[in-house]
Motif scaffolding. Structure first.
Motif, mmCIF file in Angstrom:
data_model
loop_
_atom_site.group_PDB
_atom_site.id
_atom_site.type_symbol
_atom_site.label_atom_id
_atom_site.label_comp_id
_atom_site.label_asym_id
_atom_site.label_seq_id
_atom_site.Cartn_x
_atom_site.Cartn_y
_atom_site.Cartn_z
ATOM 1 N N GLN A 3 0.842 -1.191 0.000
ATOM 2 C CA GLN A 3 0.000 0.000 0.000
ATOM 3 C C GLN A 3 0.875 1.237 0.000
ATOM 4 O O GLN A 3 1.859 1.309 0.729
ATOM 5 C CB GLN A 3 -0.911 0.016 1.223
ATOM 6 N N ALA A 23 3.623 7.172 2.273
ATOM 7 C CA ALA A 23 3.795 6.164 3.310
ATOM 8 C C ALA A 23 3.575 4.792 2.689
ATOM 9 O O ALA A 23 2.528 4.525 2.103
ATOM 10 C CB ALA A 23 2.810 6.407 4.445
ATOM 11 N N SER A 25 3.735 0.442 2.853
ATOM 12 C CA SER A 25 3.614 -0.716 3.742
ATOM 13 C C SER A 25 3.395 -1.978 2.921
ATOM 14 O O SER A 25 3.039 -1.911 1.748
ATOM 15 C CB SER A 25 2.461 -0.516 4.724
ATOM 16 N N GLY A 26 3.662 -3.121 3.541
ATOM 17 C CA GLY A 26 3.348 -4.395 2.917
ATOM 18 C C GLY A 26 4.445 -5.026 2.082
ATOM 19 O O GLY A 26 4.215 -6.020 1.399
ATOM 20 N N TRP A 27 5.670 -4.492 2.183
ATOM 21 C CA TRP A 27 6.772 -5.048 1.394
ATOM 22 C C TRP A 27 8.080 -4.757 2.100
ATOM 23 O O TRP A 27 8.145 -3.850 2.938
ATOM 24 C CB TRP A 27 6.791 -4.433 -0.010
ATOM 25 N N THR A 28 9.110 -5.464 1.717
ATOM 26 C CA THR A 28 10.452 -5.171 2.219
ATOM 27 C C THR A 28 11.055 -4.109 1.320
ATOM 28 O O THR A 28 11.685 -4.399 0.302
ATOM 29 C CB THR A 28 11.338 -6.429 2.211
ATOM 30 N N LYS A 76 10.453 5.174 8.907
ATOM 31 C CA LYS A 76 9.031 5.445 8.711
ATOM 32 C C LYS A 76 8.486 4.822 7.433
ATOM 33 O O LYS A 76 7.300 4.966 7.128
ATOM 34 C CB LYS A 76 8.795 6.955 8.676
ATOM 35 N N ASN A 77 9.353 4.159 6.655
ATOM 36 C CA ASN A 77 8.929 3.608 5.361
ATOM 37 C C ASN A 77 8.210 4.666 4.529
ATOM 38 O O ASN A 77 7.144 4.421 3.941
ATOM 39 C CB ASN A 77 8.014 2.402 5.542
ATOM 40 N N THR A 78 8.801 5.831 4.484
ATOM 41 C CA THR A 78 8.159 6.965 3.825
ATOM 42 C C THR A 78 9.128 7.616 2.850
ATOM 43 O O THR A 78 10.318 7.766 3.148
ATOM 44 C CB THR A 78 7.682 7.992 4.855
#
Length: 125
Positions: A3, A23, A25-28, A76-78
Motif C-alpha cells: 500500500q 507512506a 507498507s506491505g513489502w520489504t 518510517k517507510n516513507t
C-alpha cells in the motif's frame, strides 16, 4: 499487500513550496525503487523523480532538477518529494509508485508495480 498512501498536496502560489509524502507498507522496501510521477489533464503520466531504497541513489526529470528533491526515511517507510520554486505548469496529480524489482529503466512508468491514489498539486500564478 503493498500500500502506498500519498499526502501533502494542495494549492500554492507560484514560487512557493510543498512537500509530498508517500507512506509505504506491505513489502520489504529495502530492495526496491520508489518513484514520483505526475499527470496533468490530457497528458501522459510522466516521471518526476526516483530513489533506490537501498543506496539512496536519486534520479530526476530534467524539468525538475535543482528544484525538487526526493528522499526517504527508512524508519518510517516513507518517501518524500520536496518541491520548491513552484510554477503553474507543474500543476498535476502526483503519484507515488514502487518498483519492487528495482528495474533499470526508472523513468518508465510500466516498470512500477504499485501505485498510490495520487495527490493533487495546484500552483496558481
Amino acid at each position: 499487500q503493498v500500500q502506498l498512501v500519498e499526502s501533502g498536496g494542495g494549492l500554492v502560489q507560484a514560487g512557493g513550496s510543498l512537500r509530498l509524502s508517500c507512506a509505504a507498507s506491505g513489502w520489504t522496501f529495502s530492495t526496491c525503487r520508489m518513484g514520483w510521477f505526475r499527470q496533468a489533464p490530457g497528458k501522459e503520466r510522466e516521471f518526476v523523480a526516483g530513489i533506490r531504497w537501498s543506496s539512496r541513489s536519486t534520479y530526476y526529470a530534467d524539468s525538475v532538477k535543482g528544484r525538487f528533491t526526493i528522499s526517504r526515511d527508512n524508519a518510517k517507510n516513507t518517501v518524500y518529494l520536496q518541491m520548491n520554486s513552484l510554477k503553474p505548469e507543474i500543476t498535476a496529480v502526483y503519484y507515488c509508485a514502487a518498483d519492487i524489482y528495482d528495474r533499470v529503466n526508472y523513468w518508465n512508468r510500466y516498470n512500477y508495480d504499485y501505485w498510490g491514489q495520487g495527490t493533487q498539486v495546484t500552483v496558481s500564478s
